[in-house]
Design a protein around this motif. Structure first.
Motif, short mmCIF file in Angstrom:
data_model
loop_
_atom_site.label_atom_id
_atom_site.label_comp_id
_atom_site.label_asym_id
_atom_site.label_seq_id
_atom_site.Cartn_x
_atom_site.Cartn_y
_atom_site.Cartn_z
N ASP A 118 33.47 -40.09 64.67
CA ASP A 118 32.66 -39.15 65.38
C ASP A 118 32.29 -40.07 66.78
O ASP A 118 31.62 -40.83 66.79
CB ASP A 118 31.41 -39.03 64.67
N SER A 119 32.89 -39.34 67.88
CA SER A 119 32.77 -39.99 69.23
C SER A 119 31.14 -39.80 69.69
O SER A 119 30.84 -40.57 70.53
CB SER A 119 33.80 -39.39 70.01
N SER A 120 30.45 -38.90 69.12
CA SER A 120 29.26 -38.87 69.66
C SER A 120 28.21 -39.72 69.12
O SER A 120 27.08 -39.94 69.82
CB SER A 120 28.89 -37.20 69.49
N GLY A 175 34.44 -34.81 74.53
CA GLY A 175 34.93 -35.69 73.24
C GLY A 175 36.31 -36.46 73.46
O GLY A 175 36.19 -37.43 72.83
N GLY A 176 37.14 -35.77 73.90
CA GLY A 176 38.46 -36.61 74.23
C GLY A 176 38.02 -38.12 75.15
O GLY A 176 38.61 -39.06 74.83
N GLN A 177 37.41 -37.84 76.09
CA GLN A 177 37.15 -39.03 76.73
C GLN A 177 36.37 -40.12 76.18
O GLN A 177 36.50 -41.32 76.19
CB GLN A 177 36.20 -38.67 78.36
N ASN A 182 36.26 -45.17 72.86
CA ASN A 182 36.16 -46.04 71.56
C ASN A 182 37.52 -46.70 71.37
O ASN A 182 37.22 -47.96 71.03
CB ASN A 182 36.44 -44.82 70.77
N ILE A 183 38.56 -46.20 71.93
CA ILE A 183 39.73 -46.88 71.86
C ILE A 183 39.75 -48.17 72.78
O ILE A 183 40.05 -49.31 72.47
CB ILE A 183 41.11 -45.97 72.15
#
Lengths: 360, 300
Positions: A118-120, A175-177, A182-183
């Motif tokens: 969950d990127s958020s 979300g993609g950014q 995260n990566i």
């Protein structure tokens, strides 16, 4: 010219050589205690129950399975975010907590990192992007200037311009950014194994493709090894060299992705793959191949975990836990793949499977 | 991306890192909130007048003439009238702000430091430590806060110091509970797990990941607690458990003017107005602070 993420000062050296699997996991177990009521008897959820696998250097191992099958718990156990009850974790030939020749948790956590689903919620809402990527470096003792330069380089490598994004907060990103951040954070300490826990599952299909391409590029350029977890069977087939199918905390089947997708040997894998919607009218099915939910993983009875939903279940499936059996390059935990198990359809099942293999 | 571009990127990033920080953006959002600004200005006026009491108070707050006792509001020379011993009420209200604000704010500051620290520790600890801290906290919650404050003050005896101690004891568990629940909620987030998965120490995770995120609920709660604290402190002084009599304090003034309620009711209301106004302003400020600190409301 691209600047490499690998650095001598941060990453762990290749100890075992190319033949040594990067990660070996033996008999990993985690049973969560649950208590029903104040006086209720203590029960155990068998979240991960005797999982063993290995990942070769430069390989991508995909893990698939329904929700609650223990995919995410397995990744948390690997990084010791959840303490394991039993099992060995061997990184590049060095066992975790294995004394003098072993690897310390600190070293392991530099060699192995995770990209969260969950990127958020996986980015600190009160920290700037650059600080988020700098954090693992600062924690590892890299001085501020060097950490900042490296974090900028990492942001650039994942396709985010450090000038434009470094000072922003997570909620100001898409979300993609955020997943790119995260990566970048996961790659900060130059790990050799990256766990991608549903890392693209929450993204739009077009964004997902972008991020998958980024992951493929990074893998090729940096010689990374991936543990890729997803419930999206199509994506897993796309990215994985080998696939591991999990059911209720155990491995149903593990082997090369092509073989498993083309000729699934375990009835569960077969049902799982049949559940993928097809655009081909000839392949469309009226009835779902799997009905109901997986049974409760609290104190499971002995025998095959899948038997309650398996169309081929027999007495032996109830009596004995199926051990993994090699069929070609695949290991399958099913009595039908073992001629000596006593399952009435074992011979037919195996013959059909080997015939398919020969035809292919 | 070429090497030259990469190198040129770095210095500008350091410049970008100096862009408005979190606290400045909170300040900017607070400045746009009219209610917040208004209550902050009223509070500022009260605090400044209390601090500048020797300069702006028209009379000595502790001496008065019996000849001019209980003069009504608007009497020349005594703008807000005089009390039963002829002391100038305006001067006493200005001087009284010192003790009232001190006994309202100090316990909350102390309780926030003690309760906040203990709460964060409890929230990040395992079952045992958390259980011990939280069960002890529960014991304090068995008593209504005013009753507890009165009981502790009664045991310790009169005096400003004892009032502060008793109020601090009353408020520590309340702050502690807010801090603990905020910490437990934050500690579950993936970004804390991500930090744990690095080589960071527990202390670094606590100060860099948890603290900045639990600070805003704790500060918002503490601000609203000042409103309560002011009233409880005034209450203690009203029933005579606080400062010694000649000293001016809103709660004890309210008690002194109680008898005048039949002769000149408007006079006896004045200290109460000060208590309520200050308390309400702190409450409104707490609301504004809460929304200004909500990071998701940025740019909306």
């Amino acid at each position: 010219m691209t600047q490499h993420i690998r650095t001598e000062s941060l990453g762990l050296p290749d100890v075992g050589g190319p033949a040594q699997p990067l990660l070996i996991v033996r008999d990993l177990k985690k049973h969560f205690p649950v208590r029903s009521g104040l006086m209720g008897k203590a029960e155990k959820v068998h979240a991960v129950d005797g999982v063993s696998f290995r990942i070769g250097k430069g390989e991508t191992l995909g893990i698939v399975g329904e929700s609650g099958c223990g995919k995410s718990t397995t990744t948390r156990l690997l990084l010791d975010l959840t303490r394991r009850d039993a099992g060995e974790i061997i990184f590049d030939g060095r066992g975790l907590g294995g004394g003098r020749d072993g690897i310390s948790l600190k070293e392991l956590r530099r060699g192995m990192q995770m990209v969260f689903q969950d990127s958020s919620t996986s980015l600190n809402p009160r920290a700037r992007i650059l600080d988020i990527v700098m954090f693992p470096l600062r924690a590892a003792g890299v001085d501020r200037t060097k950490a900042r330069d490296r974090a900028s380089m990492l942001l650039d490598r994942v396709g985010l311009h450090p000038q434009a994004f470094g000072h922003r907060f997570a909620h100001e990103l898409s979300g993609g950014q955020r997943q790119r951040v995260n990566i970048a954070r996961a790659l900060a300490t130059a790990p050799r194994l990256v766990i991608l826990d549903e890392a693209v599952s929450a993204l739009d299909k077009s964004v997902e493709a972008d991020v998958l391409n980024l992951l493929a590029d990074l893998k090729a350029e940096e010689g990374l090894t991936y543990l890729f977890i997803s419930h999206d069977l199509g994506v897993v087939r796309e990215v994985s060299d080998r696939v591991m199918v999990m059911y209720l905390g155990q491995i149903a089947e593990i082997g090369p992705a092509e073989t498993i997708y083309d000729r699934p040997g375990h009835p569960y894998t077969r049902a799982l793959l049949a559940a993928v919607p097809s655009l081909d009218p000839a392949k469309q099915i009226a009835e779902p191949p799997l009905k109901g939910d997986p049974p409760n993983p609290i104190n499971p009875e002995p025998g095959c975990r899948f038997r309650a939903r398996c169309p081929y279940a027999e007495g032996v499936c109830k009596a004995i836990d199926p051990a993994p059996v090699p069929v070609g390059e695949v290991e399958i935990s099913c009595h039908m793949c073992n001629r000596a198990s006593g399952h009435s359809q074992a011979a037919d099942w195996l013959d059909a499977l080997t015939k398919e293999t020969a035809d292919a | 991306m070429t090497m030259t571009q990469l190198q040129s990127a770095s210095p500008s990033v350091s410049a970008a890192a100096k862009a408005p920080g979190y606290w400045r953006s909170v300040g900017q959002r607070l400045m746009r909130d009219r209610v917040g600004i208004a209550s902050a200005l009223v509070l500022l006026a009260i605090v400044v007048s209390a601090l500048a009491a020797p300069l702006i108070a028209p009379h000595d707050p502790n001496s008065g003439s019996v000849m001019t006792r209980l003069s009504p509001i608007g009497t020349p020379g005594h703008l807000l009238g005089t009390d039963a011993t002829g002391r100038d009420i305006l001067s006493r209200l200005i001087w009284g702000g010192r003790l009232s604000l001190l006994s309202g704010i100090t316990p909350v500051v102390l309780a926030t430091l003690i309760g906040g620290t203990l709460g964060i520790i409890a929230g990040m600890s395992g079952r045992l430590v958390n259980g011990i801290i939280m069960r002890i906290t529960d014991i304090f919650f068995a008593f209504p806060s005013i009753l507890l404050a009165v009981a502790i003050s009664g045991v310790l005896g009169n005096g400003l110091g004892n009032t502060l101690v008793s109020l601090t004891v009353v408020f520590v568990p309340q702050v502690l509970r807010v801090a603990e629940s905020a910490t437990v909620q934050i500690a579950r987030q993936d970004y804390v797990d991500a930090a744990r998965a690095t080589t960071a120490s527990r202390l670094l995770i606590m100060t860099s990941q948890v603290l900045p995120n639990v600070l805003s609920p704790i500060l918002v709660f503490a601000t609203s607690l000042i409103a309560v604290s002011l009233v409880v402190a005034a209450g203690l002084n009203f029933i005579g458990l606080g400062v010694a009599p000649p000293a001016a304090e809103w709660g004890s003034m309210l008690n002194e003017l109680r008898d005048a309620i039949y002769i000149n009711p408007t006079l006896s209301i004045l200290p109460g107005v000060m208590i309520v106004a200050t308390s309400v302003c702190f409450n409104l400020l707490s609301d504004s602070l809460g929304s200004a600190m909500n990071i998701r409301e940025t740019d909306k």
